[in-house]
Motif scaffolding. Structure first.
Motif, PDB file in Angstrom:
ATOM      1  N   TYR A 320      -1.884   5.488  -8.950  1.00 41.57           N
ATOM      2  CA  TYR A 320      -0.728   4.770  -8.391  1.00 41.57           C
ATOM      3  C   TYR A 320      -1.189   3.567  -7.584  1.00 41.57           C
ATOM      4  O   TYR A 320      -0.651   2.461  -7.727  1.00 41.57           O
ATOM      5  CB  TYR A 320       0.085   5.728  -7.524  1.00 41.57           C
ATOM      6  CG  TYR A 320       1.259   5.097  -6.803  1.00 41.57           C
ATOM      7  CD1 TYR A 320       2.536   5.126  -7.353  1.00 41.57           C
ATOM      8  CD2 TYR A 320       1.098   4.500  -5.547  1.00 41.57           C
ATOM      9  CE1 TYR A 320       3.614   4.555  -6.701  1.00 41.57           C
ATOM     10  CE2 TYR A 320       2.166   3.925  -4.891  1.00 41.57           C
ATOM     11  CZ  TYR A 320       3.422   3.958  -5.467  1.00 41.57           C
ATOM     12  OH  TYR A 320       4.486   3.387  -4.810  1.00 41.57           O
ATOM     13  N   GLN A 321      -2.189   3.766  -6.741  1.00 44.18           N
ATOM     14  CA  GLN A 321      -2.670   2.691  -5.885  1.00 44.18           C
ATOM     15  C   GLN A 321      -3.244   1.520  -6.691  1.00 44.18           C
ATOM     16  O   GLN A 321      -3.124   0.362  -6.292  1.00 44.18           O
ATOM     17  CB  GLN A 321      -3.732   3.224  -4.911  1.00 44.18           C
ATOM     18  CG  GLN A 321      -3.189   4.132  -3.833  1.00 44.18           C
ATOM     19  CD  GLN A 321      -2.211   3.399  -2.916  1.00 44.18           C
ATOM     20  OE1 GLN A 321      -2.417   2.259  -2.559  1.00 44.18           O
ATOM     21  NE2 GLN A 321      -1.147   4.088  -2.551  1.00 44.18           N
ATOM     22  N   PHE A 324      -0.310  -0.458  -7.764  1.00 43.46           N
ATOM     23  CA  PHE A 324       0.357  -1.023  -6.593  1.00 43.46           C
ATOM     24  C   PHE A 324      -0.360  -2.287  -6.110  1.00 43.46           C
ATOM     25  O   PHE A 324       0.246  -3.149  -5.482  1.00 43.46           O
ATOM     26  CB  PHE A 324       0.412   0.015  -5.466  1.00 43.46           C
ATOM     27  CG  PHE A 324       1.249  -0.405  -4.297  1.00 43.46           C
ATOM     28  CD1 PHE A 324       2.633  -0.329  -4.337  1.00 43.46           C
ATOM     29  CD2 PHE A 324       0.653  -0.889  -3.144  1.00 43.46           C
ATOM     30  CE1 PHE A 324       3.403  -0.726  -3.255  1.00 43.46           C
ATOM     31  CE2 PHE A 324       1.416  -1.289  -2.053  1.00 43.46           C
ATOM     32  CZ  PHE A 324       2.802  -1.204  -2.119  1.00 43.46           C
ATOM     33  N   SER A 325      -1.645  -2.391  -6.416  1.00 46.49           N
ATOM     34  CA  SER A 325      -2.437  -3.538  -5.944  1.00 46.49           C
ATOM     35  C   SER A 325      -2.493  -4.692  -6.952  1.00 46.49           C
ATOM     36  O   SER A 325      -3.221  -5.655  -6.749  1.00 46.49           O
ATOM     37  CB  SER A 325      -3.861  -3.083  -5.616  1.00 46.49           C
ATOM     38  OG  SER A 325      -4.523  -2.620  -6.782  1.00 46.49           O
ATOM     39  N   ASN A 361       5.616  -6.743  -2.568  1.00 46.95           N
ATOM     40  CA  ASN A 361       5.158  -5.567  -3.333  1.00 46.95           C
ATOM     41  C   ASN A 361       6.296  -4.714  -3.886  1.00 46.95           C
ATOM     42  O   ASN A 361       6.039  -3.607  -4.383  1.00 46.95           O
ATOM     43  CB  ASN A 361       4.225  -4.688  -2.499  1.00 46.95           C
ATOM     44  CG  ASN A 361       2.920  -5.377  -2.178  1.00 46.95           C
ATOM     45  OD1 ASN A 361       2.383  -6.121  -2.990  1.00 46.95           O
ATOM     46  ND2 ASN A 361       2.415  -5.164  -0.970  1.00 46.95           N
ATOM     47  N   GLN A 364       5.523  -4.492  -7.516  1.00 47.62           N
ATOM     48  CA  GLN A 364       4.334  -3.650  -7.703  1.00 47.62           C
ATOM     49  C   GLN A 364       4.669  -2.181  -7.521  1.00 47.62           C
ATOM     50  O   GLN A 364       4.152  -1.317  -8.247  1.00 47.62           O
ATOM     51  CB  GLN A 364       3.242  -4.062  -6.708  1.00 47.62           C
ATOM     52  CG  GLN A 364       2.490  -5.308  -7.101  1.00 47.62           C
ATOM     53  CD  GLN A 364       3.154  -6.591  -6.645  1.00 47.62           C
ATOM     54  OE1 GLN A 364       4.322  -6.578  -6.258  1.00 47.62           O
ATOM     55  NE2 GLN A 364       2.424  -7.693  -6.672  1.00 47.62           N
ATOM     56  N   ARG A 365       5.522  -1.890  -6.552  1.00 48.10           N
ATOM     57  CA  ARG A 365       5.912  -0.499  -6.318  1.00 48.10           C
ATOM     58  C   ARG A 365       6.650   0.061  -7.540  1.00 48.10           C
ATOM     59  O   ARG A 365       6.411   1.205  -7.949  1.00 48.10           O
ATOM     60  CB  ARG A 365       6.793  -0.406  -5.078  1.00 48.10           C
ATOM     61  CG  ARG A 365       7.208   1.034  -4.716  1.00 48.10           C
ATOM     62  CD  ARG A 365       7.981   1.098  -3.416  1.00 48.10           C
ATOM     63  NE  ARG A 365       7.125   0.757  -2.278  1.00 48.10           N
ATOM     64  CZ  ARG A 365       7.172  -0.390  -1.629  1.00 48.10           C
ATOM     65  NH1 ARG A 365       8.043  -1.334  -1.981  1.00 48.10           N
ATOM     66  NH2 ARG A 365       6.366  -0.625  -0.610  1.00 48.10           N
ATOM     67  N   ALA A 368       4.053   0.660 -10.329  1.00 50.56           N
ATOM     68  CA  ALA A 368       3.230   1.837 -10.048  1.00 50.56           C
ATOM     69  C   ALA A 368       4.014   3.120 -10.262  1.00 50.56           C
ATOM     70  O   ALA A 368       3.493   4.099 -10.812  1.00 50.56           O
ATOM     71  CB  ALA A 368       2.699   1.761  -8.616  1.00 50.56           C
ATOM     72  N   GLU A 369       5.274   3.139  -9.847  1.00 49.76           N
ATOM     73  CA  GLU A 369       6.095   4.337 -10.016  1.00 49.76           C
ATOM     74  C   GLU A 369       6.351   4.634 -11.488  1.00 49.76           C
ATOM     75  O   GLU A 369       6.209   5.785 -11.933  1.00 49.76           O
ATOM     76  CB  GLU A 369       7.433   4.158  -9.281  1.00 49.76           C
ATOM     77  CG  GLU A 369       7.318   4.211  -7.768  1.00 49.76           C
ATOM     78  CD  GLU A 369       8.652   3.971  -7.078  1.00 49.76           C
ATOM     79  OE1 GLU A 369       9.670   3.762  -7.789  1.00 49.76           O
ATOM     80  OE2 GLU A 369       8.693   3.990  -5.830  1.00 49.76           O
ATOM     81  N   THR A 388       0.605   8.595  -0.566  1.00 52.87           N
ATOM     82  CA  THR A 388       0.685   7.193  -0.158  1.00 52.87           C
ATOM     83  C   THR A 388       1.375   7.052   1.187  1.00 52.87           C
ATOM     84  O   THR A 388       0.913   6.319   2.071  1.00 52.87           O
ATOM     85  CB  THR A 388       1.435   6.368  -1.222  1.00 52.87           C
ATOM     86  OG1 THR A 388       0.705   6.422  -2.448  1.00 52.87           O
ATOM     87  CG2 THR A 388       1.583   4.919  -0.788  1.00 52.87           C
TER      88      THR A 388
END
Length: 491
Positions: A320-321, A324-325, A361, A364-365, A368-369, A388
């Motif tokens: 996930y991270q 997210f980045s 973000n 991005q969130r 990632a989800e 997180t």
């Protein structure tokens, strides 16, 4: 080969399926069902039903969707566009190959699963082909040197791990867009290669392969120009993959092979064999672009190596991270390529990113989800979101030992005796745990408000570790800013 308890698709004695008369493919023949006895694969459980996306309507054209989302590089014949829209022709059967070079698939393989999923969602049937045979050879495409040979035990382990991942992901689309009970199957090409005799293969297949054409393939030319060169074993790989397509076309009615753009030579080798040996039309190839960042570098590697799809090799939290980045320059394109969000929602996010008041973000969130849910399921996403939030410096979420241990493999850790930690100053602990190289660096960040103990900001340089600071009497979590963390296990 040793016992193959998790491979059950077996055609028995090998018969070379060649004829000089015009061949009509068994494209309407149902794919044999798959049954696994391996406990680790857990493939006998009921498959979940996934609701179809409202964006696609009753007869969506999958090629058009892939093109719109940036998932189409090339197709071998423009007729594929028409076939995808032909309601009278019935569903296509589409395959993608996965060689068992590791125990898990990685991010580079994910595009193949996403494209297969789009075919499923559009009413077609997916075939995931595990290269139990071709994995022993090694695909030279995109490689600067020959792959190391795998022993049988490692090969078996890799096959089982990959089958489990593929089933978990493709079963999310079970019954989606199809009237059949299942719209995917997993096969292993060792089941038809294990009894092939070299002389028969050279006579029946090799005579149709032109060396000049084989040497003109990009993957071959690059290797021949390299210092290491290419072995005969690797040189024959495209012929083996080409025969896989022929076999599946004739025996399972598979119409389409998909792969990354680096697979174009191997895919066209298959369509050519089908045309020459079976004298048949109706076999198509489709490639999708390799996953690249906006700067042209390959996407899918972290500082620690490959982005694995197996939770045992990369935790859902770290997976996930990673997404997210993703930088702003890439996030919208990746939303189109790596998720199944409708284009309207993606365009709204892209528009919002350019407006005042956009929360950084947010896109991005969402990326990632969506991708964590697709790969690791709802439970994996919940685990990632929980970790997180809990591990965010300043978070009010109460930490427990299990949450900290859940990310222990993803961050540096150090074991220290209880007697050494108790009453130790926060500055000394920051150095002895490896969070900082020097006390002066620790003090400097502490004065700036950047050191956290169990997510609580440390404001006092004289702070010493007390018994109640040790979470559940087992661990401490030290943070320097938002990203640098270390887990201190109390021994």
């Amino acid at each position: 080969m040793a016992s193959r308890t998790f491979l059950c698709f077996n055609h028995g004695k090998f018969l070379l399926p060649f004829t000089t008369t015009k061949f009509i493919p068994a494209s309407r023949r149902p794919i044999k069902s798959l049954s696994f006895s391996s406990v680790s694969c857990s493939l006998n459980t009921p498959q979940p039903t996934v609701e179809p996306k409202s964006q696609m309507g009753s007869t969506p054209n999958v090629v058009k969707i892939l093109e719109e989302r940036g998932l189409l590089e090339s197709i071998t014949n423009e007729n594929l566009r028409l076939v995808c829209s032909d309601q009278t022709a019935g569903p296509l059967k589409v395959y993608c190959g996965f060689d068992p070079t590791a125990e898990s698939l990685h991010l580079g393989n994910l595009l193949g699963l996403i494209v297969l999923s789009w075919f499923q969602r559009c009413g077609h049937k997916a075939v995931a082909l595990i290269g139990g045979a071709t994995g022993r050879i090694g695909d030279p495409s995109g490689k600067s040197q020959e792959r190391p040979e795998l022993d049988l035990e490692s090969l078996e382990k890799n096959i089982a791990g990959i089958m489990e991942i593929v089933n978990k992901i493709l079963s999310k689309n079970a019954n989606l867009g199809s009237e059949q009970n299942s719209n995917f199957v997993i096969l292993n090409n060792y089941d038809w290669w294990k009894e092939v005799r070299l002389l028969d293969f050279l006579k029946q297949v090799g005579r149709y392969a032109r060396v000049g054409s084989m040497m003109s393939k990009e993957s071959v030319k690059k290797r021949l120009e390299s210092e290491q060169g290419m072995s005969y074993t690797e040189f024959t790989y495209q012929l083996l993959q080409g025969y896989d397509f022929l076999y599946l076309f004739k025996n399972e009615g598979v119409n389409v092979q998909i792969g990354g753009s680096d697979q174009w030579g191997n895919i066209t080798a298959g369509t050519e064999l089908i045309r020459k040996i079976l004298q048949a039309e109706g076999a198509y190839g489709l490639t999708f672009p390799l996953l690249l960042k906006s700067d042209g570098t390959k996407f899918g590697k972290s500082e620690d190596g490959a982005i694995w799809l197996s939770p045992s090799m990369l935790s859902p939290y770290k997976f996930y991270q990673y997404f997210f980045s993703v930088p702003d320059a890439d996030v919208v394109r990746f939303l189109k390529i790596l998720t199944f969000l409708n284009m309207e929602e993606i365009n709204e996010l892209a528009s919002a990113m350019k407006k005042p008041g956009y929360v950084p973000n947010t896109a991005q969130r969402k990326l990632a989800e969506e991708i964590t849910r697709f790969v690791h399921g709802e439970d994996g996403l919940t685990e990632a979101l929980k970790a997180t939030e809990a591990l965010r410096p300043g978070s009010e979420t109460k930490l427990d030992w299990e949450t900290i241990e859940g990310i222990a493999e993803d961050v540096p850790s150090r074991s220290l005796p209880y007697t050494e930690v108790l009453n130790l100053s926060i500055v000394d602990l920051s150095v002895s745990s490896g969070l900082f190289e020097s006390k002066s660096a620790a003090r400097r960040l502490l004065k700036q408000g950047g050191i956290y103990l169990n997510n609580n900001r440390v404001d006092n340089e004289s702070k010493r570790i007390e018994a109640e600071d040790i979470v559940d009497g087992k661990v401490l979590l030290l943070s320097a800013g938002k990203k640098n963390k270390v887990v201190v296990r109390i021994s």
